[in-house]
Enzyme design. Structure first.
Site, PDB file in Angstrom:
ATOM      1  N   HIS A  35      -6.397  49.224  11.514  1.00  0.00           N
ATOM      2  CA  HIS A  35      -7.657  49.078  12.263  1.00  0.00           C
ATOM      3  C   HIS A  35      -8.088  47.608  12.292  1.00  0.00           C
ATOM      4  O   HIS A  35      -8.550  47.095  13.317  1.00  0.00           O
ATOM      5  CB  HIS A  35      -8.780  49.876  11.588  1.00  0.00           C
ATOM      6  CG  HIS A  35      -8.562  51.354  11.566  1.00  0.00           C
ATOM      7  ND1 HIS A  35      -8.305  52.053  10.410  1.00  0.00           N
ATOM      8  CD2 HIS A  35      -8.577  52.274  12.557  1.00  0.00           C
ATOM      9  CE1 HIS A  35      -8.172  53.328  10.687  1.00  0.00           C
ATOM     10  NE2 HIS A  35      -8.321  53.502  11.984  1.00  0.00           N
ATOM     11  N   LYS A 147       0.691  53.124  17.127  1.00  0.00           N
ATOM     12  CA  LYS A 147       1.121  54.226  16.263  1.00  0.00           C
ATOM     13  C   LYS A 147       0.849  55.569  16.957  1.00  0.00           C
ATOM     14  O   LYS A 147       1.631  56.499  16.865  1.00  0.00           O
ATOM     15  CB  LYS A 147       0.417  54.189  14.914  1.00  0.00           C
ATOM     16  CG  LYS A 147       1.079  55.163  13.987  1.00  0.00           C
ATOM     17  CD  LYS A 147       0.349  55.340  12.709  1.00  0.00           C
ATOM     18  CE  LYS A 147       0.254  56.784  12.376  1.00  0.00           C
ATOM     19  NZ  LYS A 147      -0.907  57.462  12.861  1.00  0.00           N
ATOM     20  N   MET A 182       0.759  52.635   8.674  1.00  0.00           N
ATOM     21  CA  MET A 182      -0.576  52.839   8.101  1.00  0.00           C
ATOM     22  C   MET A 182      -1.316  53.917   8.876  1.00  0.00           C
ATOM     23  O   MET A 182      -1.298  53.938  10.102  1.00  0.00           O
ATOM     24  CB  MET A 182      -1.347  51.533   8.107  1.00  0.00           C
ATOM     25  CG  MET A 182      -0.780  50.570   7.102  1.00  0.00           C
ATOM     26  SD  MET A 182      -1.938  49.284   6.695  1.00  0.00           S
ATOM     27  CE  MET A 182      -0.911  48.334   5.581  1.00  0.00           C
TER      28      MET A 182
END
Ligand code: PAF
Length: 295
Positions: A35, A147, A182
């Site tokens: 993020h 992702k 992540m």
């Protein structure tokens, strides 16, 4: 940093100076380096950056992990404060979905395969909340991670189809040192599952290596990823896909590019990951404008 759960406060901060360019990073919180990489990219490309933190109930099916989805608002705000974010929108569900709410956005074809096959209502929830966030913030640019490759394609299509006047920016996947992409959900893995979860990256990397060595059969690469994941006792494969990166149609024979993607369960925790493979551009050939490998 302004932190507000109110739509009107977002609007007045955003339009306080009409000359400034705003970047928006929509999130569901429990922030990690992935993020923060979006936040930093947004800061580099805009005058002001807004982040939304909202665990959107409409993108979870009743049997999914809405209740166990990790949350950490205080820590998230600390992180965003130290990154120098200008505005954080933290609505409650009734602000986004009042009692008489009855509109939704469906990106029909692109929502069907891959994640959509396993999670049939997911992208309608995503597209609806993202359309609302676009309308609330009216950013010049909005940032999402590669992702969630299918989400990226769905949101781009939605922004084009609905004439949103903004640029959708897709940023590369951020990985742990051992290759695990992540994800906020990683925290729900038990230690032995956390170790096993590197199988997603290992399977994708090994399939990408095969592609680089000349393998162009979608079936053989899918089968190879299936076998690699199958060799990990704690992993249960949901799907292994070799698809066109834009249409998401499964490929028999790979041309210039393919999106390799996986969804894998570790008990109840479901993880996704992907990699774009592409034929290298040779001198004199045209520059590609399609997505680049997001690793
Ligand atoms: O990627 C996410 O975190 C969510 O799907 C998004 C885009 C914030 C919409 O709820």
């Amino acid at each position: 940093m302004i932190v507000t759960p109110e739509i009107l406060a977002v609007r007045s901060a955003r339009w306080a100076n009409t000359n400034l360019c705003w970047g928006l990073v929509p999130t569901m919180g429990f922030l990690h380096e992935g993020h923060l990489s979006l936040v930093r990219r947004a800061q580099a490309e805009n005058d002001r950056v807004g982040v939304s933190i909202f665990v959107n109930p409409t993108q979870f099916a009743p049997n999914e992990d809405l209740d166990s989805y990790p949350r950490s608002l205080d820590r998230d705000l600390e992180l965003l404060g130290s990154e120098g974010v200008d505005l954080v929108f933290t609505p409650v569900p009734s602000t986004m979905y009042p009692e008489d709410f009855q509109t939704s956005v469906a990106v029909e074809q692109l929502s069907l395969p891959l994640e959509g096959a396993s999670r049939p209502t997911h992208f309608q929830g995503v597209a609806t909340v993202v359309a609302k966030l676009f309308n609330i913030f009216q950013p010049n640019r909005a940032y999402f991670g590669q992702k969630d490759a299918q989400q990226a394609v769905v949101i781009r299509q939605m922004a084009t189809d609905l004439n949103f006047q903004l640029e959708v920016v897709i940023c590369p996947i951020v990985r742990e040192a051992d290759g695990l992409a992540m994800s906020s959900r990683n925290v729900n893995l038990k230690p032995e599952q956390r170790q096993a979860a590197t199988v997603l990256f290992r399977a994708l990397r090994a399939a990408a290596d095969r592609f680089d060595q000349g393998e162009r059969s979608g079936d053989r690469l899918r089968e190879f990823m299936r076998r690699t994941v199958g060799a990990e006792p704690l992993a249960r494969l949901d799907y292994a896909s070799v698809a066109d990166p834009l249409s998401l149609v499964e490929l028999d024979l790979i041309g210039d590019q393919a999106l390799l993607s996986l969804a894998v369960f570790f008990d109840t925790v479901r993880l996704i990951d992907n990699m774009i493979v592409e034929v290298p551009i040779t001198a004199g050939s045209k520059t590609r404008s399609r997505p680049q490998r997001g690793d």
